[in-house]
Design a protein around this motif. Structure first.
Motif, PDB file in Angstrom:
ATOM      1  N   ASN A  10       0.809  -1.225   0.000  1.00 16.92           N
ATOM      2  CA  ASN A  10       0.000   0.000   0.000  1.00 16.92           C
ATOM      3  C   ASN A  10       0.837   1.268   0.000  1.00 16.92           C
ATOM      4  O   ASN A  10       0.295   2.375   0.062  1.00 16.92           O
ATOM      5  N   ALA A  11       2.144   1.104  -0.035  1.00 18.66           N
ATOM      6  CA  ALA A  11       3.083   2.229  -0.159  1.00 18.66           C
ATOM      7  C   ALA A  11       4.152   1.797  -1.165  1.00 18.66           C
ATOM      8  O   ALA A  11       4.348   0.593  -1.386  1.00 18.66           O
ATOM      9  N   GLN A  20      11.043  -0.201   4.017  1.00 18.97           N
ATOM     10  CA  GLN A  20      10.022   0.831   4.220  1.00 18.97           C
ATOM     11  C   GLN A  20      10.035   1.292   5.676  1.00 18.97           C
ATOM     12  O   GLN A  20       9.850   2.470   5.955  1.00 18.97           O
ATOM     13  N   GLN A  33       9.199   9.051   2.646  1.00 15.60           N
ATOM     14  CA  GLN A  33       8.183   8.809   1.622  1.00 15.60           C
ATOM     15  C   GLN A  33       8.026  10.071   0.785  1.00 15.60           C
ATOM     16  O   GLN A  33       7.952  11.176   1.320  1.00 15.60           O
ATOM     17  N   ASP A  37       2.906   7.096  -6.428  1.00 21.18           N
ATOM     18  CA  ASP A  37       1.779   6.175  -6.460  1.00 21.18           C
ATOM     19  C   ASP A  37       2.350   4.777  -6.239  1.00 21.18           C
ATOM     20  O   ASP A  37       3.285   4.380  -6.936  1.00 21.18           O
ATOM     21  N   PRO A  38       1.827   4.014  -5.267  1.00 23.90           N
ATOM     22  CA  PRO A  38       2.390   2.690  -4.990  1.00 23.90           C
ATOM     23  C   PRO A  38       2.328   1.720  -6.172  1.00 23.90           C
ATOM     24  O   PRO A  38       3.180   0.845  -6.278  1.00 23.90           O
ATOM     25  N   GLN A  54       0.056  12.669  -0.991  1.00 25.81           N
ATOM     26  CA  GLN A  54       0.406  11.277  -1.285  1.00 25.81           C
ATOM     27  C   GLN A  54       1.527  10.791  -0.377  1.00 25.81           C
ATOM     28  O   GLN A  54       1.511   9.644   0.076  1.00 25.81           O
ATOM     29  N   ASN A  58       1.221   7.581   1.936  1.00 23.30           N
ATOM     30  CA  ASN A  58       2.178   6.477   1.919  1.00 23.30           C
ATOM     31  C   ASN A  58       2.714   6.205   3.322  1.00 23.30           C
ATOM     32  O   ASN A  58       2.833   5.048   3.739  1.00 23.30           O
TER      33      ASN A  58
END
Length: 129
Positions: A10-11, A20, A33, A37-38, A54, A58
């Motif tokens: 989702n990220a 992450q 981040q 867009d993931p 965004q 993220n």
């Protein structure tokens, strides 16, 4: 020390040799981040506000994957390529971050990955729920 590596689709996936996020005990260190867009791995827009929104979205996804939320943030670091847009970041942050607000540092930078205009990283402390 035990480290849990946090990852969520989702990220955006890490685009280098990093995770992450890394969780150790109740502390989670979230990597920076940007407004990617993931799914497409591209900036959502050249619009500054869209990139900021965004990037926070993220970050929220990674926080959730760690078992936390933006409300668990104790420290944010913001990176802007144009500090004259700082007021817009404050406005968006007030919308997306619950009070009480975390500690924060803001740094003006010459450039960011993929030509992004904004990046945010965080440290969370997740309470025993």
């Amino acid at each position: 020390m035990h480290k849990d590596i946090i990852s969520t689709p989702n990220a955006p996936a890490a685009i280098g040799p990093y995770s992450q996020a890394v969780k150790t005990g109740l502390v989670v260190f979230l990597s920076g981040q940007i407004g990617l867009d993931p799914q497409t791995k591209e900036l959502v827009s050249q619009d500054f506000e869209a990139q900021v929104r965004q990037a926070f979205k993220n970050m929220a996804a990674v926080a959730q994957a760690s078992g936390g939320s933006l409300g668990d943030a104790v420290k944010l670091t913001l990176f802007l390529t144009d500090l004259s847009k700082f007021a817009k970041v404050n406005e968006i942050m007030a919308e997306v971050m619950p009070q009480p607000y975390p500690a924060r540092s803001t740094v003006g930078v010459a450039s960011l990955p993929k030509g992004a205009q904004f990046e945010v990283e965080a440290i969370l402390v997740i309470s025993d729920r």
